[in-house]
Design an enzyme around this catalytic site. Structure first.
Site, PDB file in Angstrom:
ATOM      1  N   MET A  34      -0.144   6.744  11.565  1.00 14.04           N
ATOM      2  CA  MET A  34       0.175   7.077  12.955  1.00 14.04           C
ATOM      3  C   MET A  34       0.592   8.548  13.068  1.00 14.04           C
ATOM      4  O   MET A  34       1.202   8.948  14.064  1.00 14.04           O
ATOM      5  CB  MET A  34       1.275   6.167  13.485  1.00 14.04           C
ATOM      6  CG  MET A  34       0.841   4.688  13.503  1.00 14.04           C
ATOM      7  SD  MET A  34       1.690   3.701  14.720  1.00 14.04           S
ATOM      8  CE  MET A  34       3.385   3.860  14.169  1.00 14.04           C
ATOM      9  N   GLY A  40       5.157  10.666   1.913  1.00 10.81           N
ATOM     10  CA  GLY A  40       4.738   9.275   1.696  1.00 10.81           C
ATOM     11  C   GLY A  40       3.274   9.092   2.066  1.00 10.81           C
ATOM     12  O   GLY A  40       2.472   8.558   1.280  1.00 10.81           O
ATOM     13  N   HIS A  41       2.925   9.563   3.270  1.00 12.66           N
ATOM     14  CA  HIS A  41       1.514   9.493   3.683  1.00 12.66           C
ATOM     15  C   HIS A  41       0.629  10.286   2.708  1.00 12.66           C
ATOM     16  O   HIS A  41      -0.453   9.846   2.333  1.00 12.66           O
ATOM     17  CB  HIS A  41       1.338  10.111   5.066  1.00 12.66           C
ATOM     18  CG  HIS A  41       2.085   9.436   6.176  1.00 12.66           C
ATOM     19  ND1 HIS A  41       3.102  10.038   6.857  1.00 12.66           N
ATOM     20  CD2 HIS A  41       1.949   8.209   6.731  1.00 12.66           C
ATOM     21  CE1 HIS A  41       3.562   9.232   7.798  1.00 12.66           C
ATOM     22  NE2 HIS A  41       2.889   8.102   7.741  1.00 12.66           N
ATOM     23  N   GLY A 151       1.072   1.732   2.151  1.00  9.68           N
ATOM     24  CA  GLY A 151       2.309   1.998   1.429  1.00  9.68           C
ATOM     25  C   GLY A 151       3.160   0.744   1.259  1.00  9.68           C
ATOM     26  O   GLY A 151       3.231  -0.081   2.169  1.00  9.68           O
ATOM     27  N   GLN A 152       3.806   0.661   0.116  1.00 11.93           N
ATOM     28  CA  GLN A 152       4.736  -0.459  -0.121  1.00 11.93           C
ATOM     29  C   GLN A 152       5.936  -0.390   0.818  1.00 11.93           C
ATOM     30  O   GLN A 152       6.606  -1.383   1.069  1.00 11.93           O
ATOM     31  CB  GLN A 152       5.216  -0.441  -1.571  1.00 11.93           C
ATOM     32  CG  GLN A 152       5.956  -1.720  -1.948  1.00 11.93           C
ATOM     33  CD  GLN A 152       6.852  -1.544  -3.144  1.00 11.93           C
ATOM     34  OE1 GLN A 152       6.414  -1.019  -4.170  1.00 11.93           O
ATOM     35  NE2 GLN A 152       8.100  -1.982  -3.035  1.00 11.93           N
ATOM     36  N   LYS A 153       6.196   0.807   1.353  1.00 17.50           N
ATOM     37  CA  LYS A 153       7.295   0.995   2.309  1.00 17.50           C
ATOM     38  C   LYS A 153       7.260  -0.074   3.407  1.00 17.50           C
ATOM     39  O   LYS A 153       8.285  -0.586   3.828  1.00 17.50           O
ATOM     40  CB  LYS A 153       7.178   2.404   2.894  1.00 17.50           C
ATOM     41  CG  LYS A 153       7.874   2.663   4.193  1.00 17.50           C
ATOM     42  CD  LYS A 153       9.344   2.789   4.000  1.00 17.50           C
ATOM     43  CE  LYS A 153      10.095   3.217   5.240  1.00 17.50           C
ATOM     44  NZ  LYS A 153       9.593   2.743   6.504  1.00 17.50           N
ATOM     45  N   GLN A 157       3.704  -5.544   6.079  1.00 19.51           N
ATOM     46  CA  GLN A 157       2.432  -5.086   6.650  1.00 19.51           C
ATOM     47  C   GLN A 157       1.326  -5.141   5.597  1.00 19.51           C
ATOM     48  O   GLN A 157       0.214  -5.609   5.876  1.00 19.51           O
ATOM     49  CB  GLN A 157       2.577  -3.656   7.179  1.00 19.51           C
ATOM     50  CG  GLN A 157       1.271  -3.008   7.559  1.00 19.51           C
ATOM     51  CD  GLN A 157       1.460  -1.655   8.198  1.00 19.51           C
ATOM     52  OE1 GLN A 157       1.726  -1.565   9.389  1.00 19.51           O
ATOM     53  NE2 GLN A 157       1.343  -0.595   7.414  1.00 19.51           N
ATOM     54  N   VAL A 180       7.484   6.403  -1.374  1.00 17.58           N
ATOM     55  CA  VAL A 180       7.959   7.754  -1.715  1.00 17.58           C
ATOM     56  C   VAL A 180       9.308   7.960  -1.029  1.00 17.58           C
ATOM     57  O   VAL A 180       9.461   7.651   0.153  1.00 17.58           O
ATOM     58  CB  VAL A 180       6.946   8.826  -1.272  1.00 17.58           C
ATOM     59  CG1 VAL A 180       7.483  10.225  -1.543  1.00 17.58           C
ATOM     60  CG2 VAL A 180       5.623   8.620  -1.988  1.00 17.58           C
ATOM     61  N   SER A 190       8.385   8.444   9.276  1.00 20.35           N
ATOM     62  CA  SER A 190       8.233   9.335  10.436  1.00 20.35           C
ATOM     63  C   SER A 190       9.447   9.215  11.346  1.00 20.35           C
ATOM     64  O   SER A 190       9.787  10.152  12.069  1.00 20.35           O
ATOM     65  CB  SER A 190       6.972   8.971  11.216  1.00 20.35           C
ATOM     66  OG  SER A 190       5.839   9.023  10.367  1.00 20.35           O
TER      67      SER A 190
HETATM   68  P1  AMP Z   1       2.715   4.920   9.473  1.00 18.70           P
HETATM   69  O1  AMP Z   1       2.192   6.266   9.864  1.00 18.70           O
HETATM   70  O2  AMP Z   1       4.193   4.828   9.480  1.00 18.70           O
HETATM   71  O3  AMP Z   1       2.019   3.805  10.202  1.00 18.70           O
HETATM   72  O4  AMP Z   1       2.323   4.728   7.939  1.00 18.70           O
HETATM   73  C1  AMP Z   1       0.984   4.873   7.506  1.00 18.70           C
HETATM   74  C2  AMP Z   1       0.893   4.415   6.084  1.00 18.70           C
HETATM   75  O5  AMP Z   1       1.752   5.192   5.268  1.00 18.70           O
HETATM   76  C3  AMP Z   1       1.341   2.946   5.904  1.00 18.70           C
HETATM   77  O6  AMP Z   1       0.480   2.322   4.971  1.00 18.70           O
HETATM   78  C4  AMP Z   1       2.723   3.099   5.361  1.00 18.70           C
HETATM   79  O7  AMP Z   1       3.141   2.007   4.581  1.00 18.70           O
HETATM   80  C5  AMP Z   1       2.581   4.344   4.506  1.00 18.70           C
HETATM   81  N1  AMP Z   1       3.889   4.955   4.288  1.00 18.70           N
HETATM   82  C6  AMP Z   1       4.821   5.279   5.224  1.00 18.70           C
HETATM   83  N2  AMP Z   1       5.937   5.755   4.636  1.00 18.70           N
HETATM   84  C7  AMP Z   1       5.713   5.729   3.294  1.00 18.70           C
HETATM   85  C8  AMP Z   1       6.484   6.090   2.143  1.00 18.70           C
HETATM   86  N3  AMP Z   1       7.726   6.564   2.259  1.00 18.70           N
HETATM   87  N4  AMP Z   1       5.935   5.919   0.924  1.00 18.70           N
HETATM   88  C9  AMP Z   1       4.679   5.426   0.788  1.00 18.70           C
HETATM   89  N5  AMP Z   1       3.897   5.071   1.836  1.00 18.70           N
HETATM   90  C10 AMP Z   1       4.397   5.218   3.072  1.00 18.70           C
END
Ligand code: AMP
Length: 285
Positions: A34, A40-41, A151-153, A157, A180, A190
């Site tokens: 997003m 992390g991304h 991400g495992q975060k 999901q 991360v 984010s």
């Molecule tokens: P988002 O933009 O928050 O929808 O995240 C996009 C992708 O990045 C998803 O697969 C999340 O799980 C992954 N993601 C977000 N934060 C982290 C992080 N700290 N470490 C690893 N992956 C992440």
């Protein structure tokens, strides 16, 4: 040297590009996001670049996964900075659709999420996973990649997506990459940019709580109630009062456990100020 990734807004252009790459025998990797990108991304993009000839990131703040009272309007949108970061990772293409492209007038088909979507986030955010499964399945149609990186975060999901592709026979491999963290342990998100300095300090309690559970496990504790109570007390000691859930769950089904007697995951969701944060840690007996 880094060159800007090519930005694509059109669905048909994206589909054509993926098919052409695959015709040449190239492996295509997809990283759905997003935006408001952080390390992390970028770790997902790095993994995609390692495993694939072509890496495609998508940036789309998906309205259907936000409830009306949630933060869709104020969700950070930082496209120029995102493109700079993707350039440093040599990401090849970025798909940045408009909401109208993804949800044209008359749109009314949704993907009903699997059972693993029901507990935890599913209880706290009842429309969330339906929006996630719908947009991710649509992205898999637009970008029929060989592999997609998550991400495992967002542990639940990832479990939901894995189940969805199995149930719908979507021919795409799902790779889940480790969370991360900032140097002090805070899981990158984010939404961390919403935190004030004081809240940023409070937010450290999430990773501290997860590590308290791990420490207790190392000392022989296997009782879920004891582990959960200890984690909750770490959160409340930091002044976090709006705890949505703290649980020990089966790693596959996400069903709550009473004993740490199989591969498990500890999951936390709570509000720090008005910001909702989640974190998790794998825990084995
Ligand atoms: P988002 O933009 O928050 O929808 O995240 C996009 C992708 O990045 C998803 O697969 C999340 O799980 C992954 N993601 C977000 N934060 C982290 C992080 N700290 N470490 C690893 N992956 C992440």
């Amino acid at each position: 040297m880094s060159s800007r990734p090519i930005v694509i807004e059109s669905i048909s252009a994206m589909q054509r590009l993926v098919r052409e790459a695959q015709r040449k025998g190239e492996r295509v990797g997809l990283v759905p996001t997003m935006g408001a990108l952080h390390a992390g991304h970028l770790s997902l993009v790095q993994t995609a670049k390692q495993q694939c000839e072509l890496a495609i990131t998508t940036i789309f703040v998906n309205p259907t996964q936000f409830a009306p009272h949630e933060d869709l309007a104020k969700y950070p949108r930082t496209l120029a900075a995102d493109l700079e970061l993707l350039a440093t990772e040599r990401c090849d293409y970025v798909f940045v659709p408009t909401p109208d492209t993804m949800y044209p007038p008359g749109f009314s088909t949704y993907v009903d999420p699997p059972a693993v979507a029901q507990p935890w986030e599913g209880v706290c955010r009842p429309v969330h996973f339906r929006g996630v499964t719908t947009v991710v399945q649509k992205l898999f149609g637009i970008i029929p990649a060989d592999v997609a990186f998550f991400g495992q975060k967002d542990f639940q999901q990832a479990a939901v997506i894995r189940r969805m592709v199995a149930d719908l026979n979507t021919p795409i491999e799902i790779v889940v990459c480790p969370t991360v963290r900032e140097a002090d342990g805070l899981a990158m998100s984010s939404r961390n940019r919403y935190l004030s300095a004081a809240e940023r300090e409070q937010a450290l309690a999430l990773s501290r709580a997860l590590h308290r559970a791990e420490l207790l496990r190392n000392q022989g504790e296997r009782n879920a109630t004891k582990l959960i109570d200890e984690m909750k007390s770490v959160l409340t000691a930091a002044g976090i009062t709006r705890i949505e859930y703290v649980t020990l769950a089966d790693r596959d089904s996400l069903a709550e456990l009473t004993e740490l007697d199989r591969p498990a995951v500890v999951l936390i969701a709570c509000f720090v100020g008005s910001t909702r944060l989640i974190d998790n840690l794998l825990l084995s007996p």
